[in-house]
Design a protein around this motif. Structure first.
Motif, PDB file in Angstrom:
ATOM      1  N   GLY A  22     -10.285   9.997  -4.904  1.00 41.02           N
ATOM      2  CA  GLY A  22      -9.952   9.527  -6.250  1.00 41.02           C
ATOM      3  C   GLY A  22      -8.512   9.067  -6.355  1.00 41.02           C
ATOM      4  O   GLY A  22      -8.208   8.134  -7.111  1.00 41.02           O
ATOM      5  N   GLU A  23      -7.598   9.704  -5.592  1.00 43.35           N
ATOM      6  CA  GLU A  23      -6.200   9.285  -5.618  1.00 43.35           C
ATOM      7  C   GLU A  23      -6.050   7.881  -5.033  1.00 43.35           C
ATOM      8  O   GLU A  23      -5.297   7.045  -5.558  1.00 43.35           O
ATOM      9  CB  GLU A  23      -5.330  10.277  -4.849  1.00 43.35           C
ATOM     10  CG  GLU A  23      -5.316  11.681  -5.411  1.00 43.35           C
ATOM     11  CD  GLU A  23      -4.687  11.769  -6.803  1.00 43.35           C
ATOM     12  OE1 GLU A  23      -3.826  10.929  -7.126  1.00 43.35           O
ATOM     13  OE2 GLU A  23      -5.067  12.691  -7.548  1.00 43.35           O
ATOM     14  N   ALA A  24      -6.764   7.617  -3.941  1.00 41.47           N
ATOM     15  CA  ALA A  24      -6.708   6.294  -3.331  1.00 41.47           C
ATOM     16  C   ALA A  24      -7.310   5.243  -4.263  1.00 41.47           C
ATOM     17  O   ALA A  24      -6.788   4.127  -4.389  1.00 41.47           O
ATOM     18  CB  ALA A  24      -7.455   6.297  -1.995  1.00 41.47           C
ATOM     19  N   LEU A  25      -8.397   5.595  -4.926  1.00 40.57           N
ATOM     20  CA  LEU A  25      -9.025   4.668  -5.872  1.00 40.57           C
ATOM     21  C   LEU A  25      -8.099   4.379  -7.048  1.00 40.57           C
ATOM     22  O   LEU A  25      -8.050   3.247  -7.548  1.00 40.57           O
ATOM     23  CB  LEU A  25     -10.348   5.245  -6.368  1.00 40.57           C
ATOM     24  CG  LEU A  25     -11.494   5.237  -5.346  1.00 40.57           C
ATOM     25  CD1 LEU A  25     -12.645   6.113  -5.825  1.00 40.57           C
ATOM     26  CD2 LEU A  25     -11.978   3.811  -5.105  1.00 40.57           C
ATOM     27  N   ALA A  26      -7.350   5.384  -7.484  1.00 39.94           N
ATOM     28  CA  ALA A  26      -6.416   5.187  -8.593  1.00 39.94           C
ATOM     29  C   ALA A  26      -5.288   4.244  -8.191  1.00 39.94           C
ATOM     30  O   ALA A  26      -4.827   3.431  -9.008  1.00 39.94           O
ATOM     31  CB  ALA A  26      -5.855   6.528  -9.049  1.00 39.94           C
ATOM     32  N   VAL A  27      -4.840   4.336  -6.944  1.00 41.24           N
ATOM     33  CA  VAL A  27      -3.829   3.392  -6.460  1.00 41.24           C
ATOM     34  C   VAL A  27      -4.397   1.982  -6.432  1.00 41.24           C
ATOM     35  O   VAL A  27      -3.777   1.025  -6.911  1.00 41.24           O
ATOM     36  CB  VAL A  27      -3.333   3.803  -5.054  1.00 41.24           C
ATOM     37  CG1 VAL A  27      -2.427   2.716  -4.468  1.00 41.24           C
ATOM     38  CG2 VAL A  27      -2.599   5.129  -5.110  1.00 41.24           C
ATOM     39  N   ALA A  29      -6.783   0.726  -8.130  1.00 41.86           N
ATOM     40  CA  ALA A  29      -7.085   0.201  -9.463  1.00 41.86           C
ATOM     41  C   ALA A  29      -5.867  -0.424 -10.119  1.00 41.86           C
ATOM     42  O   ALA A  29      -6.000  -1.293 -10.987  1.00 41.86           O
ATOM     43  CB  ALA A  29      -7.624   1.322 -10.345  1.00 41.86           C
ATOM     44  N   GLN A  30      -4.667   0.008  -9.695  1.00 41.33           N
ATOM     45  CA  GLN A  30      -3.444  -0.491 -10.326  1.00 41.33           C
ATOM     46  C   GLN A  30      -2.571  -1.305  -9.373  1.00 41.33           C
ATOM     47  O   GLN A  30      -1.468  -1.700  -9.735  1.00 41.33           O
ATOM     48  CB  GLN A  30      -2.631   0.682 -10.875  1.00 41.33           C
ATOM     49  CG  GLN A  30      -3.369   1.476 -11.941  1.00 41.33           C
ATOM     50  CD  GLN A  30      -2.488   2.554 -12.544  1.00 41.33           C
ATOM     51  OE1 GLN A  30      -1.430   2.271 -13.088  1.00 41.33           O
ATOM     52  NE2 GLN A  30      -2.935   3.797 -12.432  1.00 41.33           N
ATOM     53  N   GLN A  31      -3.060  -1.539  -8.166  1.00 43.91           N
ATOM     54  CA  GLN A  31      -2.282  -2.281  -7.176  1.00 43.91           C
ATOM     55  C   GLN A  31      -2.899  -3.644  -6.963  1.00 43.91           C
ATOM     56  O   GLN A  31      -4.043  -3.774  -6.579  1.00 43.91           O
ATOM     57  CB  GLN A  31      -2.239  -1.512  -5.849  1.00 43.91           C
ATOM     58  CG  GLN A  31      -1.661  -2.301  -4.684  1.00 43.91           C
ATOM     59  CD  GLN A  31      -0.256  -2.788  -4.948  1.00 43.91           C
ATOM     60  OE1 GLN A  31       0.491  -2.219  -5.721  1.00 43.91           O
ATOM     61  NE2 GLN A  31       0.118  -3.863  -4.291  1.00 43.91           N
ATOM     62  N   GLY A  32      -2.132  -4.653  -7.167  1.00 49.39           N
ATOM     63  CA  GLY A  32      -2.596  -6.019  -6.973  1.00 49.39           C
ATOM     64  C   GLY A  32      -1.552  -6.985  -7.470  1.00 49.39           C
ATOM     65  O   GLY A  32      -0.975  -6.789  -8.537  1.00 49.39           O
ATOM     66  N   ALA A 233       4.720  12.135  -1.027  1.00 42.72           N
ATOM     67  CA  ALA A 233       4.627  11.413  -2.298  1.00 42.72           C
ATOM     68  C   ALA A 233       3.461  10.438  -2.339  1.00 42.72           C
ATOM     69  O   ALA A 233       3.141   9.907  -3.406  1.00 42.72           O
ATOM     70  CB  ALA A 233       5.933  10.674  -2.582  1.00 42.72           C
ATOM     71  N   SER A 234       2.819  10.198  -1.193  1.00 42.68           N
ATOM     72  CA  SER A 234       1.664   9.291  -1.193  1.00 42.68           C
ATOM     73  C   SER A 234       0.357  10.003  -1.524  1.00 42.68           C
ATOM     74  O   SER A 234      -0.681   9.359  -1.698  1.00 42.68           O
ATOM     75  CB  SER A 234       1.529   8.596   0.165  1.00 42.68           C
ATOM     76  OG  SER A 234       1.156   9.514   1.185  1.00 42.68           O
ATOM     77  N   LEU A 235       0.408  11.341  -1.629  1.00 42.63           N
ATOM     78  CA  LEU A 235      -0.820  12.096  -1.894  1.00 42.63           C
ATOM     79  C   LEU A 235      -1.271  12.010  -3.345  1.00 42.63           C
ATOM     80  O   LEU A 235      -2.444  12.262  -3.642  1.00 42.63           O
ATOM     81  CB  LEU A 235      -0.619  13.560  -1.502  1.00 42.63           C
ATOM     82  CG  LEU A 235      -0.406  13.828  -0.005  1.00 42.63           C
ATOM     83  CD1 LEU A 235       0.018  15.266   0.223  1.00 42.63           C
ATOM     84  CD2 LEU A 235      -1.679  13.505   0.768  1.00 42.63           C
ATOM     85  N   LYS A 236      -0.348  11.688  -4.241  1.00 40.39           N
ATOM     86  CA  LYS A 236      -0.662  11.572  -5.661  1.00 40.39           C
ATOM     87  C   LYS A 236      -0.462  10.123  -6.097  1.00 40.39           C
ATOM     88  O   LYS A 236       0.598   9.550  -5.867  1.00 40.39           O
ATOM     89  CB  LYS A 236       0.215  12.501  -6.506  1.00 40.39           C
ATOM     90  CG  LYS A 236      -0.031  13.988  -6.245  1.00 40.39           C
ATOM     91  CD  LYS A 236      -1.453  14.375  -6.637  1.00 40.39           C
ATOM     92  CE  LYS A 236      -1.702  15.864  -6.413  1.00 40.39           C
ATOM     93  NZ  LYS A 236      -3.119  16.242  -6.745  1.00 40.39           N
ATOM     94  N   ALA A 237      -1.466   9.558  -6.739  1.00 38.48           N
ATOM     95  CA  ALA A 237      -1.423   8.142  -7.092  1.00 38.48           C
ATOM     96  C   ALA A 237      -0.205   7.795  -7.928  1.00 38.48           C
ATOM     97  O   ALA A 237       0.456   6.776  -7.687  1.00 38.48           O
ATOM     98  CB  ALA A 237      -2.707   7.755  -7.827  1.00 38.48           C
ATOM     99  N   ASP A 239       2.786   9.139  -8.080  1.00 40.47           N
ATOM    100  CA  ASP A 239       3.993   9.118  -7.285  1.00 40.47           C
ATOM    101  C   ASP A 239       4.039   7.900  -6.363  1.00 40.47           C
ATOM    102  O   ASP A 239       5.058   7.220  -6.219  1.00 40.47           O
ATOM    103  CB  ASP A 239       4.123  10.400  -6.455  1.00 40.47           C
ATOM    104  CG  ASP A 239       4.421  11.620  -7.301  1.00 40.47           C
ATOM    105  OD1 ASP A 239       4.882  11.455  -8.444  1.00 40.47           O
ATOM    106  OD2 ASP A 239       4.198  12.743  -6.831  1.00 40.47           O
ATOM    107  N   PHE A 240       2.917   7.638  -5.703  1.00 37.44           N
ATOM    108  CA  PHE A 240       2.851   6.521  -4.773  1.00 37.44           C
ATOM    109  C   PHE A 240       3.036   5.183  -5.495  1.00 37.44           C
ATOM    110  O   PHE A 240       3.772   4.310  -5.036  1.00 37.44           O
ATOM    111  CB  PHE A 240       1.516   6.564  -4.033  1.00 37.44           C
ATOM    112  CG  PHE A 240       1.470   5.713  -2.784  1.00 37.44           C
ATOM    113  CD1 PHE A 240       2.558   5.623  -1.939  1.00 37.44           C
ATOM    114  CD2 PHE A 240       0.317   5.015  -2.456  1.00 37.44           C
ATOM    115  CE1 PHE A 240       2.508   4.848  -0.773  1.00 37.44           C
ATOM    116  CE2 PHE A 240       0.254   4.233  -1.308  1.00 37.44           C
ATOM    117  CZ  PHE A 240       1.347   4.154  -0.471  1.00 37.44           C
ATOM    118  N   LEU A 241       2.408   5.043  -6.634  1.00 36.84           N
ATOM    119  CA  LEU A 241       2.577   3.832  -7.434  1.00 36.84           C
ATOM    120  C   LEU A 241       4.014   3.666  -7.903  1.00 36.84           C
ATOM    121  O   LEU A 241       4.529   2.552  -7.989  1.00 36.84           O
ATOM    122  CB  LEU A 241       1.614   3.845  -8.615  1.00 36.84           C
ATOM    123  CG  LEU A 241       0.137   3.582  -8.281  1.00 36.84           C
ATOM    124  CD1 LEU A 241      -0.758   3.984  -9.449  1.00 36.84           C
ATOM    125  CD2 LEU A 241      -0.083   2.118  -7.932  1.00 36.84           C
ATOM    126  N   GLY A 242       4.673   4.783  -8.212  1.00 37.03           N
ATOM    127  CA  GLY A 242       6.071   4.721  -8.614  1.00 37.03           C
ATOM    128  C   GLY A 242       6.948   4.142  -7.525  1.00 37.03           C
ATOM    129  O   GLY A 242       7.911   3.395  -7.797  1.00 37.03           O
TER     130      GLY A 242
END
Length: 247
Positions: A22-27, A29-32, A233-237, A239-242
């Protein structure tokens, strides 16, 4: 030559089960449409499932290591071809934890790089010094030596990157100064140019030492920093998106 396309890669290390997808999917969903290419490198057990879950998204899936041989009696090991078959597009090689905990030498890392290329994977080749080496004034020599020893000539014309990991900063909360980061990245770039000529200006040089949303902008805008290899920090969407958005 134009600047390398930035790469932000998340290294989940030995973390993550199916519930973590789900964390990868959340990334995804907002990455593009951002400036950087984005990758997540989960444990081998999740590569196939993550690749399927992220199919069609802007997030690539990578692996954390590979065996140099294509196949054989190597219990517990995974070949580059197996990783590609599972859906991986990239692979981290020579990470400091592999060098320290598994005794990986520059020569071994170079054979793994050639294996990755053989399987069509994009290698992220890690280099970095320990605290003792830095205190002794050997940091530049150690790291540029690792670059020379770990990067085979077969990389010419292929897609790849180098990740600089100040080993003493990983998981400690310590971060080199911007000038220290720039000094090392500039030295790595000069070594790449020496090894590969003008083509040495092309690969991104990632920074990989405790990158988090609070320090990402300063680090990512330093000279010759072409992205980040992100650990915890990549384990939580969020944080990684930040970090991705700090570019």
């Amino acid at each position: 030559m134009t600047a390398p396309t930035p790469l932000i890669a998340g290294n989940w290390k030995m973390n993550g089960t199916a519930a973590s997808l789900g964390e990868a999917l959340a990334v995804a969903a907002q990455q593009g449409g951002g400036r950087a290419r984005v990758a997540i490198c989960p444990p081998a057990t999740l590569i196939q499932r993550m690749s399927a879950a992220l199919a069609g998204s802007a997030v690539m899936v990578g692996a954390q290591d590979c065996r140099a041989e294509e196949a054989g009696a190597f219990t517990g090991d995974v070949s580059a071809e197996m990783l590609a078959d599972a859906g991986a597009k990239l692979v981290i090689l020579g990470h400091s934890e592999r060098r320290a905990g598994h005794g990986e030498t520059d020569a071994l890392v170079a054979t793994k790089v050639k294996a990755a290329l053989r399987a069509g994977l994009e290698p992220i080749i890690c280099v970095g010094e320990t605290l003792d080496q830095r205190k002794a004034g050997d940091a530049l020599g150690v790291v540029t030596g690792q670059v020379r020893g770990s990067l085979p000539p077969e990389l010419a014309g292929k897609a790849w990157s180098v990740a600089y990991e100040p080993v003493w900063a990983i998981g400690t909360g310590l971060t080199p100064t911007t000038s220290e980061i720039e000094e090392m990245h500039v030295a790595i770039r000069a070594t790449l140019r020496d090894l590969f000529g003008p083509e040495g200006a092309g690969p991104a040089i990632l920074y990989g030492g405790s990158v988090k949303p609070s320090n990402a902008a300063e680090i990512l805008h330093a000279a010759e920093v072409g992205g980040a290899l992100v650990g915890g920090a990549s384990l939580k969407a969020d944080d990684f998106l930040g970090i991705i958005r700090a570019l």
